[in-house]
Scaffold this motif. Structure first.
Motif, mmCIF file in Angstrom:
data_model
loop_
_atom_site.group_PDB
_atom_site.id
_atom_site.type_symbol
_atom_site.label_atom_id
_atom_site.label_comp_id
_atom_site.label_asym_id
_atom_site.label_seq_id
_atom_site.Cartn_x
_atom_site.Cartn_y
_atom_site.Cartn_z
ATOM 1 N N GLU A 63 0.862 -1.194 0.000
ATOM 2 C CA GLU A 63 0.000 0.000 0.000
ATOM 3 C C GLU A 63 0.890 1.233 0.000
ATOM 4 O OE1 GLU A 63 -3.042 -0.006 3.012
ATOM 5 O OE2 GLU A 63 -3.888 -1.912 2.311
ATOM 6 N N ILE A 64 0.719 2.063 -1.005
ATOM 7 C CA ILE A 64 1.472 3.314 -1.050
ATOM 8 C C ILE A 64 0.484 4.463 -1.172
ATOM 9 C CG2 ILE A 64 3.570 2.293 -2.004
ATOM 10 C CD1 ILE A 64 2.795 3.091 -4.715
ATOM 11 N N THR A 65 0.820 5.586 -0.545
ATOM 12 C CA THR A 65 -0.152 6.680 -0.569
ATOM 13 C C THR A 65 -0.150 7.352 -1.934
ATOM 14 O OG1 THR A 65 1.438 8.243 0.292
ATOM 15 C CG2 THR A 65 0.034 7.153 1.902
ATOM 16 N N GLU A 66 -1.248 8.017 -2.164
ATOM 17 C CA GLU A 66 -1.483 8.635 -3.460
ATOM 18 C C GLU A 66 -0.352 9.571 -3.877
ATOM 19 O OE1 GLU A 66 -5.000 10.913 -3.233
ATOM 20 O OE2 GLU A 66 -5.073 11.330 -5.374
ATOM 21 N N THR A 67 0.071 10.425 -2.945
ATOM 22 C CA THR A 67 1.090 11.413 -3.286
ATOM 23 C C THR A 67 2.399 10.730 -3.682
ATOM 24 O OG1 THR A 67 0.048 12.827 -1.659
ATOM 25 C CG2 THR A 67 2.177 13.533 -2.475
ATOM 26 N N VAL A 68 2.746 9.670 -2.945
ATOM 27 C CA VAL A 68 3.977 8.934 -3.249
ATOM 28 C C VAL A 68 3.878 8.269 -4.614
ATOM 29 C CG1 VAL A 68 5.449 7.019 -2.545
ATOM 30 C CG2 VAL A 68 4.464 8.531 -0.833
ATOM 31 N N ALA A 69 2.720 7.683 -4.866
ATOM 32 C CA ALA A 69 2.530 7.008 -6.151
ATOM 33 C C ALA A 69 2.683 8.002 -7.293
ATOM 34 C CB ALA A 69 1.157 6.349 -6.199
ATOM 35 N N MET A 70 2.123 9.196 -7.086
ATOM 36 C CA MET A 70 2.168 10.200 -8.143
ATOM 37 C C MET A 70 3.582 10.722 -8.346
ATOM 38 S SD MET A 70 -0.674 10.392 -9.516
ATOM 39 C CE MET A 70 -1.928 9.191 -9.089
ATOM 40 N N THR A 71 4.317 10.875 -7.244
ATOM 41 C CA THR A 71 5.704 11.337 -7.343
ATOM 42 C C THR A 71 6.531 10.292 -8.083
ATOM 43 O OG1 THR A 71 5.352 12.307 -5.190
ATOM 44 C CG2 THR A 71 7.593 12.326 -6.004
ATOM 45 N N ALA A 72 6.310 9.039 -7.718
ATOM 46 C CA ALA A 72 7.029 7.960 -8.388
ATOM 47 C C ALA A 72 6.716 7.969 -9.877
ATOM 48 C CB ALA A 72 6.642 6.614 -7.772
ATOM 49 N N THR A 76 -18.054 8.734 -7.358
ATOM 50 C CA THR A 76 -17.206 9.044 -8.516
ATOM 51 C C THR A 76 -15.884 8.286 -8.445
ATOM 52 O OG1 THR A 76 -18.198 11.239 -8.602
ATOM 53 C CG2 THR A 76 -16.126 10.942 -9.794
ATOM 54 N N ILE A 77 -15.305 8.220 -7.237
ATOM 55 C CA ILE A 77 -14.037 7.489 -7.071
ATOM 56 C C ILE A 77 -14.245 6.002 -7.352
ATOM 57 C CG2 ILE A 77 -12.230 6.823 -5.433
ATOM 58 C CD1 ILE A 77 -12.609 9.486 -4.026
ATOM 59 N N LEU A 78 -15.357 5.470 -6.826
ATOM 60 C CA LEU A 78 -15.663 4.053 -7.060
ATOM 61 C C LEU A 78 -15.761 3.747 -8.542
ATOM 62 C CD1 LEU A 78 -18.055 3.031 -4.236
ATOM 63 C CD2 LEU A 78 -16.900 1.347 -5.649
ATOM 64 N N GLU A 79 -16.486 4.612 -9.243
ATOM 65 C CA GLU A 79 -16.674 4.355 -10.660
ATOM 66 C C GLU A 79 -15.354 4.486 -11.418
ATOM 67 O OE1 GLU A 79 -20.021 6.253 -12.485
ATOM 68 O OE2 GLU A 79 -19.357 5.579 -14.479
ATOM 69 N N LEU A 80 -14.571 5.482 -11.031
ATOM 70 C CA LEU A 80 -13.252 5.663 -11.658
ATOM 71 C C LEU A 80 -12.421 4.388 -11.500
ATOM 72 C CD1 LEU A 80 -10.962 7.512 -12.852
ATOM 73 C CD2 LEU A 80 -10.423 8.099 -10.480
ATOM 74 N N GLY A 81 -12.344 3.884 -10.269
ATOM 75 C CA GLY A 81 -11.557 2.681 -10.012
ATOM 76 C C GLY A 81 -12.085 1.478 -10.763
ATOM 77 N N GLN A 82 -13.407 1.343 -10.782
ATOM 78 C CA GLN A 82 -14.011 0.208 -11.481
ATOM 79 C C GLN A 82 -13.702 0.264 -12.966
ATOM 80 O OE1 GLN A 82 -17.971 0.789 -9.988
ATOM 81 N NE2 GLN A 82 -17.780 -0.797 -8.416
ATOM 82 N N ARG A 83 -13.778 1.470 -13.528
ATOM 83 C CA ARG A 83 -13.499 1.603 -14.964
ATOM 84 C C ARG A 83 -12.048 1.318 -15.294
ATOM 85 N NH1 ARG A 83 -17.332 4.908 -18.446
ATOM 86 N NH2 ARG A 83 -19.250 4.726 -17.238
ATOM 87 N N LEU A 84 -11.170 1.551 -14.305
ATOM 88 C CA LEU A 84 -9.756 1.238 -14.516
ATOM 89 C C LEU A 84 -9.468 -0.242 -14.237
ATOM 90 C CD1 LEU A 84 -8.133 4.411 -12.907
ATOM 91 C CD2 LEU A 84 -8.088 3.801 -15.333
ATOM 92 N N GLY A 85 -10.502 -0.980 -13.865
ATOM 93 C CA GLY A 85 -10.343 -2.412 -13.630
ATOM 94 C C GLY A 85 -9.661 -2.739 -12.313
ATOM 95 N N LEU A 86 -9.742 -1.815 -11.344
ATOM 96 C CA LEU A 86 -9.073 -2.043 -10.059
ATOM 97 C C LEU A 86 -10.039 -2.616 -9.025
ATOM 98 C CD1 LEU A 86 -7.183 1.370 -9.881
ATOM 99 C CD2 LEU A 86 -6.289 -0.836 -10.674
ATOM 100 N N SER A 110 -4.020 11.056 -15.626
ATOM 101 C CA SER A 110 -3.240 10.370 -16.661
ATOM 102 C C SER A 110 -2.178 9.474 -16.021
ATOM 103 C CB SER A 110 -2.597 11.369 -17.618
ATOM 104 O OG SER A 110 -1.755 12.238 -16.905
ATOM 105 N N HIS A 111 -1.643 9.905 -14.861
ATOM 106 C CA HIS A 111 -0.680 9.054 -14.171
ATOM 107 C C HIS A 111 -1.349 7.813 -13.615
ATOM 108 C CE1 HIS A 111 2.458 12.415 -13.533
ATOM 109 N NE2 HIS A 111 2.754 11.666 -14.566
ATOM 110 N N LEU A 112 -2.531 8.004 -13.076
ATOM 111 C CA LEU A 112 -3.269 6.892 -12.478
ATOM 112 C C LEU A 112 -3.354 5.734 -13.465
ATOM 113 C CD1 LEU A 112 -4.628 6.387 -9.824
ATOM 114 C CD2 LEU A 112 -6.749 7.257 -10.770
ATOM 115 N N ARG A 113 -3.471 6.076 -14.702
ATOM 116 C CA ARG A 113 -3.563 5.103 -15.781
ATOM 117 C C ARG A 113 -2.251 4.331 -15.944
ATOM 118 N NH1 ARG A 113 -7.755 3.872 -19.558
ATOM 119 N NH2 ARG A 113 -6.968 1.751 -19.427
#
Ligand code: C2E
Ligand code: MG
Ligand code: MG
Ligand code: MG
Length: 278
Positions: free
Chosen positions: A148-157, A217-227, A188-191
């Motif tokens: 589990e990594i936090t959002e900000t770290v994931a985005m920086t990476a 909205t977050i749920l739908e976003l994640g579902q559409r990304l197949g997560l 776009s990074h999330l992708r």
């Protein structure tokens, strides 16, 4: 510190601030000795299917047991990160979680376990190797471990190079973005990040079910990304009902259980699961 004193900056510190600094130093010194003294412990919080209430996994959460009782992660992880102590502490967490998950697997069957990984650990180019070693030593199959990594770290990476996340994903470990919605993400990074799980921050559960615009909205976003979507901080039945309706696969929160010491988690959830399965 010498440099700061040389420029006279020390004058700017109030007595209160230096007391804070002393308290940090004390924490640091005690933290250095904590691993050797066996003061660290992992608690486990179940993750469940909101419909069937079948166990889907557990999150390992670090506890520091001192003479004065448990110190919460919020009170020592930041110090550990600033001092670099998170390196050895994070290694301990990794090794211990793999050991426990492998032992439970032999006794009770597969249990996916997630650990939290700090930015400092990901800054270490050797980190994927450390994960490989922990898996090999314990015999835990990689797919049963999620980081589990936090959002900000994931985005920086992702803005630098997210090659390390890809290497880890290629080993077969799961990759979760934690506390999603509290940092700021570039969609776009999330992708492009090799994610398997999106955890909706518990802050968004507080308004469910009367105000659901953002969590929906977050749920739908994640579902559409197949997560796989994990809803954190689920405390009430109406929240669970709403998450069922939304097709959320996994919930975690006080409604089901607080994080528990390993032995208690085992009794309440693993022994129970084996019994139910006959
Ligand atoms: P996190 O990874 O987001 O973990 C979830 C936190 O929410 C945990 O707090 C958990 O006890 C709490 N929680 C779970 N369900 C509920 C609920 O229904 N309501 C409320 N109000 N809270 C709930 P905890 O254990 O104090 O950990 C806090 C944070 O410390 C974690 O947030 C994580 O970022 C960090 N942390 C914990 N263990 C480790 C570790 O081994 N390594 C690193 N680097 N960070 C860790
Ligand atoms: Mg977490
Ligand atoms: Mg979280
Ligand atoms: Mg958190």
């Amino acid at each position: 510190a010498a440099k700061a004193a040389g420029t006279g900056c020390w004058r700017m510190f109030s007595a209160e601030m230096s007391e804070q600094a002393m308290s940090r130093l004390r924490t640091e010194a005690r933290l250095r000795a904590a691993e050797l003294r066996g003061e660290f412990e992992l608690f486990y919080q179940p993750k469940m299917d909101p419909r069937s209430l079948l166990l889907r996994g557990a999150e390992a959460l670090l506890r520091w047991k001192t003479d004065e009782g448990y110190v919460a992660p919020g009170d020592f992880i930041p110090v550990a990160e600033e001092t670099g102590l998170i390196g050895p502490i994070g290694d301990w967490v990794l090794g211990e979680a793999c050991r426990q998950a492998a032992a439970w697997r032999r006794q009770h069957g597969d249990l996916p376990v997630a650990i939290n990984v700090s930015p400092r650990q990901l800054a270490d180019a050797d980190f994927p190797n450390r994960v490989r070693v922990a898996l090999a030593k314990s015999g835990l199959p990689a797919h049963l471990l999620t980081l589990e990594i936090t959002e900000t770290v994931a985005m920086t990476a992702a803005t630098g190079d997210f090659a390390m996340l890809r290497v880890l994903r290629d080993i077969g470990v799961g990759m979760a973005i934690d506390d999603f919605g509290t940092g700021y993400s570039s969609l776009s990074h999330l992708r492009r990040i090799p994610l398997t799980v999106l955890k909706i921050d518990r802050g968004f559960m507080q308004t469910v079910p009367h105000d659901v615009a953002i969590p929906a909205t977050i749920l739908e976003l994640g579902q559409r990304l197949g997560l796989e979507i994990v809803a954190e901080g689920v405390e009430t039945e109406p929240q669970r009902d709403w998450l069922c309706d939304m097709g959320c696969q996994t919930i975690q929160g006080f409604l089901i259980s607080r994080p528990l010491p390993a032995a208690e988690f085992e009794d309440r959830f693993l022994v129970e699961r084996a019994r139910a399965a006959g």
